[in-house]
Design a protein around this motif. Sequence first.
Motif, PDB file in Angstrom:
ATOM      1  N   ASP A   1       0.866  -0.947   0.156  1.00  0.00           N
ATOM      2  CA  ASP A   1       0.061   0.081  -0.066  1.00  0.00           C
ATOM      3  C   ASP A   1       0.952   1.182  -0.016  1.00  0.00           C
ATOM      4  O   ASP A   1       2.018   1.331   0.260  1.00  0.00           O
ATOM      5  N   TYR A   2       0.291   2.546  -0.309  1.00  0.00           N
ATOM      6  CA  TYR A   2       1.167   3.472  -0.442  1.00  0.00           C
ATOM      7  C   TYR A   2       0.280   4.968  -0.083  1.00  0.00           C
ATOM      8  O   TYR A   2      -0.941   4.813  -0.044  1.00  0.00           O
ATOM      9  N   LEU A   3       1.161   5.995   0.426  1.00  0.00           N
ATOM     10  CA  LEU A   3       0.433   7.031   0.335  1.00  0.00           C
ATOM     11  C   LEU A   3       0.752   7.989  -0.765  1.00  0.00           C
ATOM     12  O   LEU A   3       1.777   8.114  -1.290  1.00  0.00           O
ATOM     13  N   LEU A   4      -0.334   9.095  -0.752  1.00  0.00           N
ATOM     14  CA  LEU A   4      -0.032  10.134  -1.982  1.00  0.00           C
ATOM     15  C   LEU A   4       0.264  11.329  -1.265  1.00  0.00           C
ATOM     16  O   LEU A   4      -0.552  11.849  -0.218  1.00  0.00           O
ATOM     17  N   LEU A   5       1.206  11.958  -1.667  1.00  0.00           N
ATOM     18  CA  LEU A   5       1.678  13.408  -1.125  1.00  0.00           C
ATOM     19  C   LEU A   5       1.564  14.267  -1.964  1.00  0.00           C
ATOM     20  O   LEU A   5       1.723  14.505  -3.253  1.00  0.00           O
ATOM     21  N   ASP A   6       1.345  15.753  -1.453  1.00  0.00           N
ATOM     22  CA  ASP A   6       1.458  17.041  -2.239  1.00  0.00           C
ATOM     23  C   ASP A   6       2.870  17.137  -2.256  1.00  0.00           C
ATOM     24  O   ASP A   6       3.824  16.702  -1.447  1.00  0.00           O
TER      25      ASP A   6
ATOM     26  N   LEU B   1      -2.371  13.495   0.513  1.00  0.00           N
ATOM     27  CA  LEU B   1      -3.401  13.779  -0.068  1.00  0.00           C
ATOM     28  C   LEU B   1      -4.463  12.358  -0.027  1.00  0.00           C
ATOM     29  O   LEU B   1      -5.655  12.561  -0.046  1.00  0.00           O
ATOM     30  N   SER B   2      -3.819  11.188  -0.013  1.00  0.00           N
ATOM     31  CA  SER B   2      -4.723  10.077   0.001  1.00  0.00           C
ATOM     32  C   SER B   2      -3.870   8.971   0.443  1.00  0.00           C
ATOM     33  O   SER B   2      -2.507   8.903   0.454  1.00  0.00           O
ATOM     34  N   ALA B   3      -4.529   8.026   0.937  1.00  0.00           N
ATOM     35  CA  ALA B   3      -4.028   6.601   1.596  1.00  0.00           C
ATOM     36  C   ALA B   3      -4.701   5.456   0.515  1.00  0.00           C
ATOM     37  O   ALA B   3      -5.746   4.939   0.814  1.00  0.00           O
ATOM     38  N   ARG B   4      -3.585   4.906  -0.125  1.00  0.00           N
ATOM     39  CA  ARG B   4      -4.259   3.817  -1.106  1.00  0.00           C
ATOM     40  C   ARG B   4      -3.840   2.371  -0.720  1.00  0.00           C
ATOM     41  O   ARG B   4      -2.877   2.077  -0.402  1.00  0.00           O
ATOM     42  N   ARG B   5      -4.921   1.627  -0.335  1.00  0.00           N
ATOM     43  CA  ARG B   5      -4.541   0.068  -0.001  1.00  0.00           C
ATOM     44  C   ARG B   5      -5.330  -0.619  -1.187  1.00  0.00           C
ATOM     45  O   ARG B   5      -6.056  -0.215  -2.065  1.00  0.00           O
ATOM     46  N   GLU B   6      -4.269  -1.641  -1.456  1.00  0.00           N
ATOM     47  CA  GLU B   6      -4.623  -2.453  -2.576  1.00  0.00           C
ATOM     48  C   GLU B   6      -4.819  -3.840  -2.583  1.00  0.00           C
ATOM     49  O   GLU B   6      -5.013  -4.258  -1.249  1.00  0.00           O
ATOM     50  N   ILE B   7      -4.831  -4.594  -3.446  1.00  0.00           N
ATOM     51  CA  ILE B   7      -5.205  -5.878  -3.694  1.00  0.00           C
ATOM     52  C   ILE B   7      -4.055  -6.636  -4.414  1.00  0.00           C
ATOM     53  O   ILE B   7      -3.593  -5.994  -4.889  1.00  0.00           O
ATOM     54  N   PRO B   8      -4.186  -8.084  -4.191  1.00  0.00           N
ATOM     55  CA  PRO B   8      -2.972  -8.765  -5.020  1.00  0.00           C
ATOM     56  C   PRO B   8      -2.967  -8.650  -6.391  1.00  0.00           C
ATOM     57  O   PRO B   8      -3.971  -7.991  -7.245  1.00  0.00           O
ATOM     58  N   ALA B   9      -1.579  -8.744  -6.995  1.00  0.00           N
ATOM     59  CA  ALA B   9      -1.561  -8.331  -8.397  1.00  0.00           C
ATOM     60  C   ALA B   9      -2.181  -9.423  -9.284  1.00  0.00           C
ATOM     61  O   ALA B   9      -1.862 -10.581  -9.008  1.00  0.00           O
TER      62      ALA B   9
ATOM     63  N   ALA C   1       3.841 -13.041  -7.085  1.00  0.00           N
ATOM     64  CA  ALA C   1       3.599 -11.851  -6.423  1.00  0.00           C
ATOM     65  C   ALA C   1       3.008 -11.858  -5.164  1.00  0.00           C
ATOM     66  O   ALA C   1       1.933 -12.459  -5.185  1.00  0.00           O
ATOM     67  N   ALA C   2       3.386 -11.091  -4.260  1.00  0.00           N
ATOM     68  CA  ALA C   2       2.605 -10.906  -2.830  1.00  0.00           C
ATOM     69  C   ALA C   2       2.601  -9.720  -2.540  1.00  0.00           C
ATOM     70  O   ALA C   2       3.404  -8.811  -2.717  1.00  0.00           O
ATOM     71  N   LEU C   3       1.460  -9.268  -1.676  1.00  0.00           N
ATOM     72  CA  LEU C   3       0.991  -8.196  -1.245  1.00  0.00           C
ATOM     73  C   LEU C   3       1.163  -7.905   0.057  1.00  0.00           C
ATOM     74  O   LEU C   3       1.069  -8.562   1.123  1.00  0.00           O
ATOM     75  N   ILE C   4       2.052  -6.750   0.712  1.00  0.00           N
ATOM     76  CA  ILE C   4       2.232  -6.338   1.752  1.00  0.00           C
ATOM     77  C   ILE C   4       1.312  -5.559   2.312  1.00  0.00           C
ATOM     78  O   ILE C   4       0.980  -4.494   1.612  1.00  0.00           O
ATOM     79  N   THR C   5       0.328  -6.014   3.195  1.00  0.00           N
ATOM     80  CA  THR C   5      -0.876  -5.074   3.527  1.00  0.00           C
ATOM     81  C   THR C   5      -0.611  -4.010   4.754  1.00  0.00           C
ATOM     82  O   THR C   5      -0.847  -4.133   5.773  1.00  0.00           O
ATOM     83  N   GLN C   6       0.429  -3.399   4.276  1.00  0.00           N
ATOM     84  CA  GLN C   6       0.798  -2.161   5.266  1.00  0.00           C
ATOM     85  C   GLN C   6       1.167  -1.006   4.285  1.00  0.00           C
ATOM     86  O   GLN C   6       1.692  -1.200   3.161  1.00  0.00           O
ATOM     87  N   TYR C   7       1.344   0.132   4.660  1.00  0.00           N
ATOM     88  CA  TYR C   7       1.639   1.502   3.870  1.00  0.00           C
ATOM     89  C   TYR C   7       3.238   1.288   3.694  1.00  0.00           C
ATOM     90  O   TYR C   7       4.252   1.235   4.696  1.00  0.00           O
ATOM     91  N   VAL C   8       3.789   1.023   2.555  1.00  0.00           N
ATOM     92  CA  VAL C   8       5.072   0.870   2.196  1.00  0.00           C
ATOM     93  C   VAL C   8       6.022   2.072   1.770  1.00  0.00           C
ATOM     94  O   VAL C   8       7.165   2.331   2.254  1.00  0.00           O
ATOM     95  N   GLY C   9       5.238   2.749   0.849  1.00  0.00           N
ATOM     96  CA  GLY C   9       5.924   3.759   0.302  1.00  0.00           C
ATOM     97  C   GLY C   9       4.822   5.162   0.199  1.00  0.00           C
ATOM     98  O   GLY C   9       3.813   5.062   0.331  1.00  0.00           O
ATOM     99  N   ALA C  10       5.540   6.220  -0.033  1.00  0.00           N
ATOM    100  CA  ALA C  10       4.881   7.619  -0.490  1.00  0.00           C
ATOM    101  C   ALA C  10       5.519   7.883  -2.038  1.00  0.00           C
ATOM    102  O   ALA C  10       6.746   8.061  -2.030  1.00  0.00           O
ATOM    103  N   TYR C  11       4.391   8.327  -2.587  1.00  0.00           N
ATOM    104  CA  TYR C  11       4.515   9.101  -3.825  1.00  0.00           C
ATOM    105  C   TYR C  11       4.140  10.411  -4.000  1.00  0.00           C
ATOM    106  O   TYR C  11       3.030  10.858  -3.543  1.00  0.00           O
ATOM    107  N   THR C  12       4.975  11.323  -4.308  1.00  0.00           N
ATOM    108  CA  THR C  12       4.719  12.717  -4.599  1.00  0.00           C
ATOM    109  C   THR C  12       3.962  13.144  -5.784  1.00  0.00           C
ATOM    110  O   THR C  12       4.618  12.926  -6.797  1.00  0.00           O
ATOM    111  N   ALA C  13       2.723  13.618  -5.539  1.00  0.00           N
ATOM    112  CA  ALA C  13       2.090  14.190  -7.120  1.00  0.00           C
ATOM    113  C   ALA C  13       2.667  15.527  -7.259  1.00  0.00           C
ATOM    114  O   ALA C  13       2.051  16.467  -6.839  1.00  0.00           O
ATOM    115  N   THR C  14       3.670  15.490  -8.237  1.00  0.00           N
ATOM    116  CA  THR C  14       4.194  16.990  -8.278  1.00  0.00           C
ATOM    117  C   THR C  14       3.688  17.688  -9.593  1.00  0.00           C
ATOM    118  O   THR C  14       3.891  18.701  -9.672  1.00  0.00           O
TER     119      THR C  14
END
Length: 282
Positions: free
Chosen positions: A120-125, A131-139, A192-205
């Motif tokens: 999962d990941y966070l979206l940053l300004d 800006l958002s916290a995105r949880r995902e499902i398996p690939a 592929a395996a999903l880690i069900t925690q917030y792993v990284g943050a992505y900046t919407a530049t």
Amino acid sequence: MQFGIVTPVLDGRAFFRACAASVRAAATEAPSLRVSHYVRESSRSKKPCTDLAETYGCSYVRTEDNGLYDAIEAGLDQAATDGCDILAWLNADEQYLPGALAAAERVFESNPKIGLVFGDYLLLDPQGKILSARREIPARLLYLRNSTNYLLSCTVFFRRSVWNDFGGFNRSYRLVADKEFYLRLLQNGVHAALITQYVGAYTATGQNASLSPDAVAEWTRLRREAGAFASKPLRIAVRSLRLLEKAVHGCFFPTFVKTALFAPDGSRHTVRTLAGSTWRWK
């Protein structure tokens, strides 16, 4: 395990401190973690990150390249040659969250058949606000072929053997070669395996490559080459199915986020906030 993290840089000084600081912090979280941070900066950068890379202990090279994926590939090849067990790339406007590398290590050690993990990941300004916290499902290959790419580089790790066997980017794609790479791995049976925690943050530049208008033609071509449904209604049905699966797993509920983030100046601060899952890309 030895991690090899590659960061491509082109005029990325404004965000690089946070990126490099997050890698250095991640390397100290578990005694077993060994981390090498490979920075490949384009010679076209107007304000190089040479001094910052030295401050954060990176293996730094400034050289000519033929674009983003050329720089990433060169870094991954070097990390593989150096014997790093787990490879990844982290763009200059991204950062790892606490526990990211330790979580990836646990998954890889738990099952030798797993070749790739993501989370999962966070979206940053640009100021570092969530800006958002995105949880995902398996690939799932069906979803990736017919819908959006939900494996973000700030959450993806893969074994050196995966890169040696299936690596290298399709250089005919300038903006979406990452998705083509992930599709190729799944098509070749990489687990592929999903880690069900917030792993990284992505900046919407606003300058992110995948959001470029030029990416539309590449997305269309990749759909065709990857075997997506030619029928638009069928593709919409697949996207709806993906959203339904996310809804069943509760991915759209607001979530309380408690984590540590690095500001653009490299300072670290704790964040406690309720974050929603939706945010409209500009």
